[in-house]
Design a protein around this motif. Structure first.
Motif, short mmCIF file in Angstrom:
data_model
loop_
_atom_site.label_atom_id
_atom_site.label_comp_id
_atom_site.label_asym_id
_atom_site.label_seq_id
_atom_site.Cartn_x
_atom_site.Cartn_y
_atom_site.Cartn_z
N HIS A 168 39.06 45.02 41.13
CA HIS A 168 38.85 43.90 42.05
C HIS A 168 37.82 42.91 41.50
O HIS A 168 37.97 41.70 41.65
CB HIS A 168 38.42 44.42 43.42
CG HIS A 168 38.57 43.45 44.52
ND1 HIS A 168 39.80 43.01 44.96
CD2 HIS A 168 37.65 42.81 45.28
CE1 HIS A 168 39.62 42.14 45.94
NE2 HIS A 168 38.32 41.99 46.15
N PHE A 169 36.80 43.43 40.86
CA PHE A 169 35.77 42.56 40.29
C PHE A 169 36.34 41.65 39.22
O PHE A 169 35.85 40.52 39.03
CB PHE A 169 34.60 43.38 39.73
CG PHE A 169 33.50 42.51 39.21
CD1 PHE A 169 32.63 41.87 40.09
CD2 PHE A 169 33.33 42.30 37.86
CE1 PHE A 169 31.61 41.05 39.63
CE2 PHE A 169 32.31 41.49 37.39
CZ PHE A 169 31.45 40.86 38.27
N TRP A 215 37.27 38.57 40.90
CA TRP A 215 36.09 37.77 41.26
C TRP A 215 35.50 37.10 40.02
O TRP A 215 35.02 35.97 40.09
CB TRP A 215 35.04 38.63 41.95
CG TRP A 215 35.40 38.93 43.36
CD1 TRP A 215 35.81 40.12 43.86
CD2 TRP A 215 35.43 38.01 44.45
NE1 TRP A 215 36.09 40.01 45.19
CE2 TRP A 215 35.86 38.72 45.59
CE3 TRP A 215 35.15 36.66 44.59
CZ2 TRP A 215 36.01 38.13 46.84
CZ3 TRP A 215 35.29 36.07 45.84
CH2 TRP A 215 35.72 36.80 46.93
N SER A 216 35.55 37.80 38.89
CA SER A 216 35.05 37.24 37.65
C SER A 216 35.87 36.01 37.25
O SER A 216 35.32 34.98 36.84
CB SER A 216 35.12 38.31 36.56
OG SER A 216 34.64 37.82 35.34
N LEU A 269 37.61 34.18 39.30
CA LEU A 269 37.33 33.16 40.32
C LEU A 269 36.05 32.40 39.98
O LEU A 269 36.00 31.17 40.06
CB LEU A 269 37.21 33.83 41.69
CG LEU A 269 37.06 32.92 42.90
CD1 LEU A 269 38.34 32.14 43.12
CD2 LEU A 269 36.73 33.74 44.12
N SER A 270 35.06 33.14 39.54
CA SER A 270 33.78 32.55 39.17
C SER A 270 33.91 31.62 37.97
O SER A 270 33.23 30.60 37.88
CB SER A 270 32.81 33.68 38.85
OG SER A 270 31.52 33.37 39.18
N PHE A 290 44.52 41.65 42.30
CA PHE A 290 43.30 41.34 43.04
C PHE A 290 43.46 41.73 44.51
O PHE A 290 42.60 42.39 45.09
CB PHE A 290 42.97 39.85 42.91
CG PHE A 290 41.76 39.42 43.67
CD1 PHE A 290 40.49 39.81 43.28
CD2 PHE A 290 41.87 38.61 44.80
CE1 PHE A 290 39.36 39.41 43.98
CE2 PHE A 290 40.76 38.21 45.51
CZ PHE A 290 39.50 38.61 45.09
#
Length: 135
Positions: A85-86, A89-90, A92-93, A108
């Motif tokens: 999942h991270f 987010w990575s 997305l960042s 995700f």
């Protein structure tokens, strides 16, 4: 929103649903409809095993060994789901995130759902009062 007492009342159905989710997702994987993902395989296996543990008789659910095993499985599954999942987010960042064309099989989203299920199942197992379980 169901209360904890309602969830305890439907414990067997929740366990069967977890097992069904695991079996269904394994069937989709083994049929070759999705790519072989070690993260996903780990998560679906942990969901099924936690469901199987929740099917044990109530006295067994309060036993320290069952709770220990469930916790070890859940920590492993949650770590795998969190790592996958991270990755989303990575991205997305970094401004590179995009859902898969078939959003219902997006890693995700699925890893977030798996994380939610794994943590929920182990918390449900731990929430069965030891006094009720030991009857």
């Amino acid at each position: 929103m169901p209360t904890l007492q309602t969830l305890h009342h439907h414990l067997r159905w929740i366990a069967l649903a977890a097992i069904a989710i695991s079996v269904l997702t394994w069937a989709v994987d083994l049929a070759g409809l999705v790519y072989a993902c070690p993260y996903c395989r780990s998560q679906r296996t942990v969901i099924g095993l936690l469901g199987a543990l929740l099917l044990l008789p109530l006295p067994a659910l309060g036993h320290w060994a069952v709770r220990w095993l469930a916790t070890v499985l859940a920590v492993f599954g949650a770590q795998v789901a969190s790592r996958q999942h991270f990755g989303g987010w990575s991205k997305l960042s970094a401004g590179e995130f995009a859902l898969a064309q078939k959003w219902w099989i997006d890693p995700f989203l699925l890893s977030g759902i798996a994380l939610f299920l794994i943590v929920g199942l182990v918390l449900l197992l731990w929430s069965v009062p030891a006094s009720r379980a030991m009857r």
